[in-house]
Design an enzyme around this catalytic site. Structure first.
Site, PDB file in Angstrom:
ATOM      1  N   PHE A 100     -19.514 -13.369  -7.706  1.00 53.48           N
ATOM      2  CA  PHE A 100     -19.883 -12.994  -9.069  1.00 53.48           C
ATOM      3  C   PHE A 100     -21.380 -12.666  -9.197  1.00 53.48           C
ATOM      4  CE2 PHE A 100     -19.956 -13.819 -13.736  1.00 53.48           C
ATOM      5  CZ  PHE A 100     -18.763 -13.237 -14.098  1.00 53.48           C
TER       6      PHE A 100
ATOM      7  N   GLN B 156      -5.494 -13.909 -13.448  1.00 51.98           N
ATOM      8  CA  GLN B 156      -6.254 -15.154 -13.389  1.00 51.98           C
ATOM      9  C   GLN B 156      -6.555 -15.668 -14.800  1.00 51.98           C
ATOM     10  OE1 GLN B 156      -8.885 -12.955 -10.175  1.00 51.98           O
ATOM     11  NE2 GLN B 156      -9.779 -14.928 -10.566  1.00 51.98           N
TER      12      GLN B 156
ATOM     13  N   GLU C 146      -9.343 -11.261 -13.111  1.00 51.47           N
ATOM     14  CA  GLU C 146      -9.914 -12.114 -14.161  1.00 51.47           C
ATOM     15  C   GLU C 146      -9.920 -11.378 -15.497  1.00 51.47           C
ATOM     16  OE1 GLU C 146     -13.622 -14.009 -13.213  1.00 51.47           O
ATOM     17  OE2 GLU C 146     -14.020 -14.524 -15.296  1.00 51.47           O
TER      18      GLU C 146
ATOM     19  N   CYS D  47       0.808  -1.227   0.000  1.00 51.52           N
ATOM     20  CA  CYS D  47       0.000   0.000   0.000  1.00 51.52           C
ATOM     21  C   CYS D  47       0.840   1.274   0.000  1.00 51.52           C
ATOM     22  CB  CYS D  47      -0.924   0.018   1.211  1.00 51.52           C
ATOM     23  SG  CYS D  47      -0.077   0.224   2.786  1.00 51.52           S
TER      24      CYS D  47
ATOM     25  N   GLY E 280       4.938  14.211  19.424  1.00 47.04           N
ATOM     26  CA  GLY E 280       5.031  15.561  18.854  1.00 47.04           C
ATOM     27  C   GLY E 280       4.496  15.602  17.438  1.00 47.04           C
ATOM     28  N   GLY E 281       4.708  14.529  16.688  1.00 45.17           N
ATOM     29  CA  GLY E 281       4.213  14.466  15.315  1.00 45.17           C
ATOM     30  C   GLY E 281       2.699  14.490  15.290  1.00 45.17           C
TER      31      GLY E 281
ATOM     32  N   ARG F 213     -25.886 -14.348 -12.918  1.00 47.98           N
ATOM     33  CA  ARG F 213     -25.709 -15.153 -11.705  1.00 47.98           C
ATOM     34  C   ARG F 213     -26.546 -14.591 -10.559  1.00 47.98           C
ATOM     35  NH1 ARG F 213     -22.558 -19.300  -9.532  1.00 47.98           N
ATOM     36  NH2 ARG F 213     -21.596 -19.730 -11.540  1.00 47.98           N
TER      37      ARG F 213
ATOM     38  N   GLU G 216     -16.074 -19.726  -3.810  1.00 49.04           N
ATOM     39  CA  GLU G 216     -17.040 -18.645  -3.666  1.00 49.04           C
ATOM     40  C   GLU G 216     -18.211 -18.942  -2.716  1.00 49.04           C
ATOM     41  OE1 GLU G 216     -17.418 -16.551  -7.879  1.00 49.04           O
ATOM     42  OE2 GLU G 216     -17.334 -18.711  -8.042  1.00 49.04           O
TER      43      GLU G 216
ATOM     44  N   GLY H 253       8.727   9.994  12.893  1.00 47.84           N
ATOM     45  CA  GLY H 253       8.249   8.712  12.366  1.00 47.84           C
ATOM     46  C   GLY H 253       7.992   8.739  10.873  1.00 47.84           C
ATOM     47  N   ASN H 254       7.850   9.945  10.327  1.00 45.07           N
ATOM     48  CA  ASN H 254       7.556  10.108   8.896  1.00 45.07           C
ATOM     49  C   ASN H 254       6.196   9.510   8.527  1.00 45.07           C
ATOM     50  OD1 ASN H 254       8.498  11.102   6.361  1.00 45.07           O
ATOM     51  ND2 ASN H 254       8.785   8.996   5.674  1.00 45.07           N
TER      52      ASN H 254
ATOM     53  N   PHE I   8      -4.891   3.246  18.288  1.00 48.43           N
ATOM     54  CA  PHE I   8      -4.154   4.195  17.450  1.00 48.43           C
ATOM     55  C   PHE I   8      -3.291   3.416  16.474  1.00 48.43           C
ATOM     56  CE2 PHE I   8      -2.416   8.627  17.364  1.00 48.43           C
ATOM     57  CZ  PHE I   8      -1.510   8.415  16.342  1.00 48.43           C
TER      58      PHE I   8
HETATM   59  C1  LIG Z   1      -1.308   3.900   8.796  1.00 53.08           C
HETATM   60  C2  LIG Z   1      -1.447   5.118   9.667  1.00 53.08           C
HETATM   61  C3  LIG Z   1      -2.340   5.071  10.706  1.00 53.08           C
HETATM   62  C4  LIG Z   1      -2.507   6.194  11.522  1.00 53.08           C
HETATM   63  N1  LIG Z   1      -3.397   6.114  12.534  1.00 53.08           N
HETATM   64  C5  LIG Z   1      -3.618   7.186  13.317  1.00 53.08           C
HETATM   65  C6  LIG Z   1      -4.567   7.120  14.374  1.00 53.08           C
HETATM   66  O1  LIG Z   1      -5.168   6.077  14.634  1.00 53.08           O
HETATM   67  N2  LIG Z   1      -4.777   8.231  15.096  1.00 53.08           N
HETATM   68  C7  LIG Z   1      -4.114   9.396  14.847  1.00 53.08           C
HETATM   69  O2  LIG Z   1      -4.346  10.375  15.547  1.00 53.08           O
HETATM   70  N3  LIG Z   1      -3.196   9.480  13.874  1.00 53.08           N
HETATM   71  C8  LIG Z   1      -2.931   8.406  13.103  1.00 53.08           C
HETATM   72  N4  LIG Z   1      -2.007   8.479  12.084  1.00 53.08           N
HETATM   73  C9  LIG Z   1      -1.296   9.746  11.865  1.00 53.08           C
HETATM   74  C10 LIG Z   1       0.180   9.751  12.375  1.00 53.08           C
HETATM   75  O3  LIG Z   1       0.681   8.482  12.531  1.00 53.08           O
HETATM   76  C11 LIG Z   1       0.323  10.437  13.691  1.00 53.08           C
HETATM   77  O4  LIG Z   1      -0.107  11.751  13.588  1.00 53.08           O
HETATM   78  C12 LIG Z   1       1.761  10.381  14.236  1.00 53.08           C
HETATM   79  O5  LIG Z   1       1.751  10.660  15.595  1.00 53.08           O
HETATM   80  C13 LIG Z   1       2.700  11.325  13.527  1.00 53.08           C
HETATM   81  O6  LIG Z   1       3.989  11.176  14.091  1.00 53.08           O
HETATM   82  P1  LIG Z   1       5.328  11.100  13.227  1.00 53.08           P
HETATM   83  O7  LIG Z   1       6.458  11.108  14.156  1.00 53.08           O
HETATM   84  O8  LIG Z   1       5.293   9.980  12.291  1.00 53.08           O
HETATM   85  O9  LIG Z   1       5.198  12.449  12.421  1.00 53.08           O
HETATM   86  P2  LIG Z   1       6.051  12.958  11.201  1.00 53.08           P
HETATM   87  O10 LIG Z   1       5.448  12.486   9.922  1.00 53.08           O
HETATM   88  O11 LIG Z   1       7.476  12.685  11.395  1.00 53.08           O
HETATM   89  O12 LIG Z   1       5.733  14.509  11.358  1.00 53.08           O
HETATM   90  C14 LIG Z   1       4.419  14.977  11.321  1.00 53.08           C
HETATM   91  C15 LIG Z   1       4.362  16.510  11.392  1.00 53.08           C
HETATM   92  O13 LIG Z   1       4.693  16.967  12.683  1.00 53.08           O
HETATM   93  C16 LIG Z   1       5.749  17.890  12.621  1.00 53.08           C
HETATM   94  N5  LIG Z   1       6.583  17.688  13.791  1.00 53.08           N
HETATM   95  C17 LIG Z   1       6.963  16.503  14.302  1.00 53.08           C
HETATM   96  N6  LIG Z   1       7.698  16.701  15.426  1.00 53.08           N
HETATM   97  C18 LIG Z   1       7.786  18.032  15.594  1.00 53.08           C
HETATM   98  C19 LIG Z   1       8.405  18.843  16.556  1.00 53.08           C
HETATM   99  N7  LIG Z   1       9.084  18.341  17.566  1.00 53.08           N
HETATM  100  N8  LIG Z   1       8.277  20.168  16.435  1.00 53.08           N
HETATM  101  C20 LIG Z   1       7.594  20.707  15.412  1.00 53.08           C
HETATM  102  N9  LIG Z   1       6.984  19.985  14.473  1.00 53.08           N
HETATM  103  C21 LIG Z   1       7.088  18.666  14.565  1.00 53.08           C
HETATM  104  C22 LIG Z   1       6.439  17.558  11.321  1.00 53.08           C
HETATM  105  O14 LIG Z   1       7.177  18.645  10.840  1.00 53.08           O
HETATM  106  C23 LIG Z   1       5.293  17.190  10.434  1.00 53.08           C
HETATM  107  O15 LIG Z   1       4.683  18.316   9.909  1.00 53.08           O
HETATM  108  C24 LIG Z   1      -1.791   7.378  11.273  1.00 53.08           C
HETATM  109  C25 LIG Z   1      -0.882   7.403  10.205  1.00 53.08           C
HETATM  110  C26 LIG Z   1      -0.708   6.297   9.413  1.00 53.08           C
HETATM  111  C27 LIG Z   1       0.263   6.359   8.287  1.00 53.08           C
HETATM  112  S1  FES Z   2       3.238  -1.517   2.046  1.00 53.17           S
HETATM  113 FE1  FES Z   2       1.440  -1.493   3.223  1.00 53.17          FE
HETATM  114  S2  FES Z   2       2.196  -0.912   5.152  1.00 53.17           S
HETATM  115 FE2  FES Z   2       3.893  -0.691   3.871  1.00 53.17          FE
END
Ligand SMILES: Cc1cc2nc3c(=O)[nH]c(=O)nc-3n(C[C@H](O)[C@H](O)[C@H](O)COP(=O)(O)OP(=O)(O)OC[C@H]3O[C@@H](n4cnc5c(N)ncnc54)[C@H](O)[C@@H]3O)c2cc1C
Ligand code: FES
Ligand code: FES
Length: 1321
Positions: free
Chosen positions: A906, A760, A795, A20, A342-343, A872, A1253, A253-254, A330
């Site tokens: 189907f 398929q 298919e 994904c 923080g993210g 079907r 199926e 965490g990105n 979460f």
């Molecule tokens: C599959 C998936 C599921 C998720 N599920 C949930 C969920 O259930 N609930 C939910 O609330 N969120 C969810 N999220 C969103 C995300 O995971 C959260 O918001 C997470 O906490 C972001 O943290 P990060 O470190 O990855 O952020 P990053 O992607 O690293 O950064 C996010 C943002 O925060 C800023 N930032 C980070 N740290 C700082 C700092 N110290 N000072 C200033 N700016 C900062 C960055 O510049 C960026 O803009 C999900 C995301 C994904 C991909």
């Molecule tokens: S490819 Fe789906 S979680 Fe990374």
């Protein structure tokens, strides 16, 4: 670059899969190990989101690193394989790595740890049960079992016993036979699908050590062509850098930024990574609470708070518990392991799950820039707009303080999402109330909501009104009416579900209200008592450990161990799949000069193309060429049945996602960037998007099919009652874990082309590619090794990609494309949405006398297979009920959506769903039990269907009776009635539903198959047949059949692939008929060979297989044979309503029990019992796997999965983040699957029956159990009788149907007065 791209493309480590690219499926899970704060940390992460730069000083362990077939499998690999937890295998490496990471941290985990570890992993095939079953053997339960078993009389080590020993004193509850275990009873029944004695022991001391050279840290800088990654190691350094680069992104965490870059085309030239800065990763306990550095991961925060809850007095930890409650749901473990607190705060998402808690608790944030720091409180002034905060560009968030709660303070947090696990919120809330000590007078109240505005908001008006008031009924009423006024939403708001979201704000407050009442009373404050029937509304959801039983017919005593037919043999590729060695299309090694293709697709549903401008794209690096309709040397007309589509759009587009052209470049990244840079000008035309719009515009494909038997009008006259109803069934995305992929390799002479395709339909691909290239079919070879799931989605729609890739390759050199998940979902269509209108006449007894039903399917922008799908549906319009006078009509709506297509069942499930809707209406209107009305109308042996096919060898009644008794239906019903009397806000429901599924392609010519069997002089056998392997175990079954006929061990037989140059003119692997058809062809080929070998066997009866083969060879006897099979006596004619449609029927019955939360619409799948007739199973493990997998896919269809389209036909749900398939937590808490014994089928190979199926529809028992529970809730408000419930029974629909005082405060906006965010297509 992500870690995943690096592993797959640079290192050629293809075991880690791409499912994904957004952290939502877990297929890419790997384990990272890092040395931090003097210890090693091992944690599972999503490689698709992990920036390569973030991995400095980090050890990466992939699935290849822990074991291999040649070397030795790691126990986590071996057990998932042997427990039948790997079908297509595409999810398997990710699940293996999640389990491996768990065991690295905890060698004896509890079941709950395991369930948590898998929150971020999806599997579309298995239904999850066998995975849990295999891995249960690592858990504490298993360890206890080892000791318990010694004192128990059970002699065997059976997987499912483990659970029951602890729960019930044995799976048979002590009712087993002489040896004490029911699994070895003398009735020929068996229940063990694997034996734990086959498992290698797990020794946690044998794992790879952490590389010592990674135990240090320092600041780093990586420069790329578009971004610079700076990883400072001091606070001063990062503040200085942020001052210098105010636009720089801080990335931990990105998990947010990664999504923005990949899907929103954001470019961040400077990235600051604070993972090595002590202040941002520290945890400090202060007098007021706990201070977390902003880069602390959510997993770490959870661990610290859990520890605090264990050690601190309970009154101090109310806020902590609320945070933990949110963390429980979460995302998945892989995300929580890297995502920072923080993210989450700084993303400032309106649906953040933590921000409402932080806001309600008044958390303090420390912000800092180079010149100093400031502390701000998280209140409604912190968020200044959608994804904006008060943070200044030069500042960073350093820490957050989460406060202790006060003695008289109570805090709760709620999250409501479509799926419980790993899902984003619809509405999320946190509430905190502080009372004047010793009283119920509100001193302070903070109600914080997410999902109700562009930011997390505080319901200030409501809180102000309630301050100083006493916590009681009057306050509740005031709170609800004020909240209803304050928490409004524009009817067109993004995300839709307006009524539901508004109702939730009240319902969640009501839950909080009751919870606080209870807590006040516990503290001795004089408040009204929570009525006993309301208590369940306050209970937080805690999943129970699932348990399961599988029952099947044992092979007769004395049968040779070499004869594997009928035994639960493991999928032949399971081990390779578990080690990541199994090769899928995109795992084929790169050709030296290979190019990558990216599609250019329409953003309009219906439009004329005015111009296509590639100039900006041409200037981008790596671009080699473009492909448009003019480049097609053969014919641009294509389509699986009628050629009503174009390979590449020519002048007009008819859906969003219509393929206009393609860019070919040196890498995927370059091709995708260039495709996005192509500018297209459109002249928009009016689209038809929904079925209702198509009906209004009379936009139908021809023909309109009708089946009629008897005289419906006369039947209605004879009936005591006639009722009319309607129902809409939403579509479904296949969500095969492996998206569509093709690699096309021009052979350089005579127009030859070789294609590796995940399809398929090898032959259909061959003929359509040849047509597009303008060459005869004999120049095109299509090869299919295996697919990572298909479910009908591969298919016919695979050719929309493979033809384009072939055209591009024909122009240049080898070209590859594997669609990204969002592209695949956008382009390839899915299950047809259906709308059914019915009129049913019935007697007072419930006997149905007449039925008139019209089906409308949303076929999309081309015919594809829609006519057969509708046929079907019509062939299943009565499901399993005998209706003397019946008329069914089917209309195919031509719309501007991507063409919908085959999907497991189907059309059958949609056809049967409408029939279960009217049978439920009949029962409800008569006030009778639905089970009684169903039984009354059920077919009997010798009855005839609406298409005049006589039902012989009828076993549905046996399935029904067995299901009733195994599920203890009557006792369950009585217990549910009692439960419902005792609970106002949670209700339970029960339903038993039959299914009868016709087996054969309804297009007669497709009911044929071929096989090719070669015996080599060393005695090894190469088997090829016309079917493809997509996880369903077809190749395994074919080898079992060949092994039986040839009389040799299965290990001597190999299937390499499916290819058009070995077995030609194959039918698609579909219609559940592949084992029947290909199995008979394999049998035919093997019998021919056995006939040829017979003289040599007779001459040398004591000789070996190898002796006979050699003798025959030296005697110049051909050791290669073709087999062929066609199903006899088929041929139905719609005009005369005569002729046999189906070869036979597969039957099944399921009984399900659910519990709904009437306030939120959430539901729990408590129990399901399935009895399925699969004849004499060829392989019970595979067949039970199919039953469970189909059931779970049906569960998704009928209760969870929703595709949202805008009114202009744009698909809004394009990935696992927004489209939810069932996860581990959705398995029924108890699941019993029983294959009907002693039910041989004389119409298919070795008395077996088709299974792929038929069981899918049994999941409708969950839907109708939900409907039953809703009826009980409606009865509390005095509403009785039939009501419409569309599919899926989502949380929104359940909540809205449970009409009560809260829903009345949130009436829906007048339809037509606004443009909705999404429409029911
Ligand atoms: C599959 C998936 C599921 C998720 N599920 C949930 C969920 O259930 N609930 C939910 O609330 N969120 C969810 N999220 C969103 C995300 O995971 C959260 O918001 C997470 O906490 C972001 O943290 P990060 O470190 O990855 O952020 P990053 O992607 O690293 O950064 C996010 C943002 O925060 C800023 N930032 C980070 N740290 C700082 C700092 N110290 N000072 C200033 N700016 C900062 C960055 O510049 C960026 O803009 C999900 C995301 C994904 C991909
Ligand atoms: S490819 Fe789906 S979680 Fe990374
Ligand atoms: S086996 Fe899990 S997705 Fe196929």
């Amino acid at each position: 670059m992500t870690l995943l791209t690096y592993l797959r493309r640079k290192l050629g480590l293809t075991g880690t899969k791409l499912g994904c690219a957004e952290g939502g499926c877990g297929a890419c899970t790997v384990m990272l190990s890092r040395f931090q704060t003097h210890t090693q940390h091992h944690y599972a992460v999503n490689a698709c989101l992990a920036p390569l730069c973030s991995l400095h000083l980090v050890a990466v362990t992939t699935v290849e690193g822990i074991g291999s077939v040649a070397r030795k499998l790691h126990p986590v690999q071996e057990r998932i394989a042997k427990a039948h937890g790997s079908q297509c295998g595409f999810c398997t490496p990710g699940i293996v790595m999640s389990m491996y990471a768990l065991l690295r941290n905890n060698p004896t985990p509890k079941m709950a740890d395991m369930e948590e570890a898998f929150q971020g992993n999806l599997c579309r095939c298995t239904g999850y049960r066998p995975i849990l079953e295999g891995y249960k053997t690592f858990t504490v339960v298993r360890q206890i079992y080892k000791h318990t078993v010694k004192t128990h009389s059970c002699q065997n080590t059976h997987s499912h016993c483990i659970f029951f020993f602890l729960q019930d004193g044995g799976c048979c509850g002590g009712r087993g036979r002489e040896n004490g275990c029911c699994m070895t009873n003398g009735s020929g029944e068996a229940t063990a699908l694997f034996s734990t004695t086959d498992f290698a022991p797990f020794d946690p001391t044998q794992e790879v050590i952490f590389p010592p050279e990674l135990m240090r840290s320092r600041s780093l800088c990586f420069r790329g062509d578009r971004a610079t990654w700076l990883q400072p190691d001091t606070l001063e350094e990062i503040l200085r850098l942020k001052w210098k680069h105010p636009d720089a992104r801080v990335v931990v965490g990105n998990t947010e930024v990664g999504i923005e870059v990949k899907f929103k085309n954001m470019v961040y030239p400077v990235i600051l990574a604070p993972s090595f800065i002590p202040e941002l990763n520290s945890v400090t306990h202060t007098e007021d609470g706990v201070v977390f550095g902003a880069a602390c991961t959510l997993s770490h925060m959870g661990a610290v708070l859990r520890q605090a809850v264990e050690t601190l007095p309970p009154h101090q930890t109310e806020v902590f518990l609320a945070v933990l409650e949110q963390l429980r749901w979460f995302a998945g473990q892989q995300i929580r392991n890297v995502a920072a607190v923080g993210g989450n705060i700084m993303t400032a998402s309106p649906i953040s799950d933590l921000n409402p808690v932080f806001m309600a608790a008044g958390c303090k944030l420390t912000l800092m820039d180079k010149d100093g720091s400031r502390v701000v409180q998280m209140d409604d002034s912190f968020f200044t707009g959608y994804r904006r905060t008060v943070l200044r560009p030069q500042e960073i968030l350093v820490s957050i303080e989460i406060p202790y709660s006060q003695k008289t303070q109570f805090v709760s947090a709620f999250k409501q999402s479509p799926r419980r696990e790993d899902d984003i919120s619809i509405v999320t809330a946190a509430m905190s109330v502080t009372f004047t000590p010793g009283s119920n007078v509100v001193e302070d109240l903070r109600l914080s909501y997410g999902g109700m505005a562009a930011t997390t908001v505080l319901a200030k008006r409501t809180a102000n009104r309630l301050r100083g008031r006493c916590w009681g009924e009057e306050l509740l009423q005031e709170a609800c009416s004020t909240l209803a006024e304050e928490m409004t939403l524009d009817p067109s708001v993004p995300g839709g579900m307006v009524t539901y979201r508004r109702t939730l704000t009240l319902s969640l407050f009501y839950k909080f209200y009751l919870t606080v009442l209870q807590k006040l009373r516990q503290q001795g404050v004089n408040v009204e008592e929570v009525k006993s029937d309301c208590v369940s509304a306050t209970e937080l959801y805690h999943p129970q450990t699932p348990s399961s039983v599988q029952i099947y017919q044992a092979v007769p005593k004395g049968r040779s161990q070499d004869d594997v037919l009928g035994r639960p043999m493991m999928h032949l590729s399971a081990m390779k799949q578990a080690t990541g060695e199994a090769v899928y299309c995109d795992d084929v090694p790169l050709y030296e000069n290979e190019l990558y293709l990216s599609l250019i697709t329409s953003s309009k549903a219906h439009a004329r193309i005015i111009s296509v401008d590639t100039s900006a794209a041409e200037r981008l690096p790596g671009v080699v060429c473009f492909v448009f309709a003019d480049d097609i040397l053969g014919s641009n007309a294509t389509g699986p049945v009628v050629y009503d589509e174009s390979v590449l759009a020519d002048g007009q587009v008819t859906c969003v996602g219509h393929i206009i052209g393609a860019v070919v470049a040196d890498t995927q990244l370059h091709a995708q960037r260039a495709a996005k840079a192509v500018k297209i000008q459109y002249e928009e035309l009016q689209p038809v998007v929904t079925i209702q719009e198509a009906i209004a515009a009379q936009s139908f494909y021809q023909p309109i099919r009708t089946i009629q038997k008897g005289d419906p009008e006369a039947g209605f006259k004879q009936a005591d009652h006639v009722l009319e109803g309607e129902m809409h069934i939403g579509g479904q995305e296949h969500f095969y874990l492996e998206t569509n992929a093709t690699l096309a390799v021009p052979r350089g002479e005579d127009g030859e082309m070789e294609l590796f395709v995940s399809t398929q339909s090898a032959s259909k691909t061959q003929s359509l590619v040849a047509k597009a290239l303008g060459v005869p079919a004999n120049r095109v070879v299509v090869r299919v090794k295996r697919m990572g799931g298909g479910f009908g989605g591969k298919e016919s729609r695979t050719t929309v990609l493979s033809t384009v890739v072939a055209v591009a390759a024909n122009k240049y050199r080898p070209v590859r494309c594997m669609l990204d998940r969002d592209e695949d979902m956008l382009i390839t269509g899915g299950r047809h949405p259906f709308y059914g209108k019915y009129k049913v006449g019935f007697l007072n007894s419930g006997k149905v006398m007449a039925l008139d039903v019209s089906y409308y399917s949303n076929a999309g922008n081309s015919m594809d297979l829609s006519l057969s799908v509708m046929e079907r549906a019509l062939f299943h319009m009565e499901n399993s009920y005998n209706v003397a006078n019946v008329r069914g009509q089917g209309f195919l709506c031509r719309t501007n959506l991507p063409s919908n297509t085959a999907f497991r069942g189907f059309g059958g499930p949609q056809g049967m769903m409408i029939s279960e809707s009217w049978i439920t209406d009949v029962a409800q209107s008569l006030g009778k039990a639905a089970e009684e009305v169903r039984r009354l109308n059920l077919y009997m042996e010798g009855d005839s269907t609406p298409y005049n096919q006589i039902l012989d060898q009828f076993t549905l009644d046996r399935c029904w009776d067995e299901c009733l008794s195994r599920s203890e239906y009557q006792q369950r019903r009585a217990a549910i009635d009692l439960y419902n009397r005792q609970n106002r806000w949670t209700k339970r429901g029960l339903a038993i539903v039959p299914t009868k599924f016709g087996i054969s392609f309804t297009a007669v010519f497709l009911n044929q198959a071929g096989a090719l069997v070669h015996i080599y002089t060393d005695g090894s056998v190469l088997l090829t047949h016309g079917g493809t392997e997509m996880g369903q175990g077809l190749h395994t079954k074919m080898v079992q059949i060949a092994s039986r006929v040839l009389g040799i061990p299965y290990s001597k037989i190999h299937i390499s692939e499916t290819s058009t140059n070995t077995v030609p003119n194959t039918s698609p692997t579909a219609a559940s008929a592949s084992s029947d058809l290909n199995g008979a062809a394999v049998q035919n080929a093997c019998e021919i060979l056995m006939k040829r070998l017979e003289p040599y066997k007779n001459k040398n009866p004591k000789g070996s297989w190898e002796d006979w083969v050699k003798s025959a060879y030296f005697d110049r006897v051909s050791l290669s044979a073709n087999g062929f099979y066609k199903t006899p006596d088929l041929g139905y004619d719609f005009d005369s309503n005569s002729g046999r449609v189906f070869n036979y029927f597969s039957y099944g019955v399921a009984c399900s029990e659910v519990e709904i939360d009437c306030l939120t619409g959430a539901h729990k799948n408590l129990s399901t019992t399935i009895v399925m007739d699969v004849g004499h199973s060829l392989n019970p493990a595979i067949d039970i796997g199919q039953v469970e997998g189909a059931f779970m896919q049906g569960l998704g269809l009928f209760t969870l999965e929703e595709l949202h389209y805008s009114p202009r036909g744009v698909l809004l749900t394009r990935g696992p983040g927004s489209y939810k398939i069932p996860a581990f937590g959705d398995i029924p808490t108890t699941l019993t699957v029983s294959l009907l014994r002693d039910a041989p089928n004389d119409k298919a190979i070795f008395a077996s029956k088709a299974v792929g199926e038929p069981p899918l529809f049994l999941a409708s028992s969950v839907f109708f159990a939900i409907k039953d529970a809703i009826s009980a809730a409606r009865a509390e408000s005095g509403i009785k009788g039939p009501f419409r419930l569309d599919s899926p029974a989502s949380a929104e629909r359940i909540r809205n149907a449970c009409t009560d005082r809260f829903t009345k405060l949130c009436p829906p906006a007048e339809p037509g007065s606004f443009t909705p965010w999404s429409v029911q297509v």
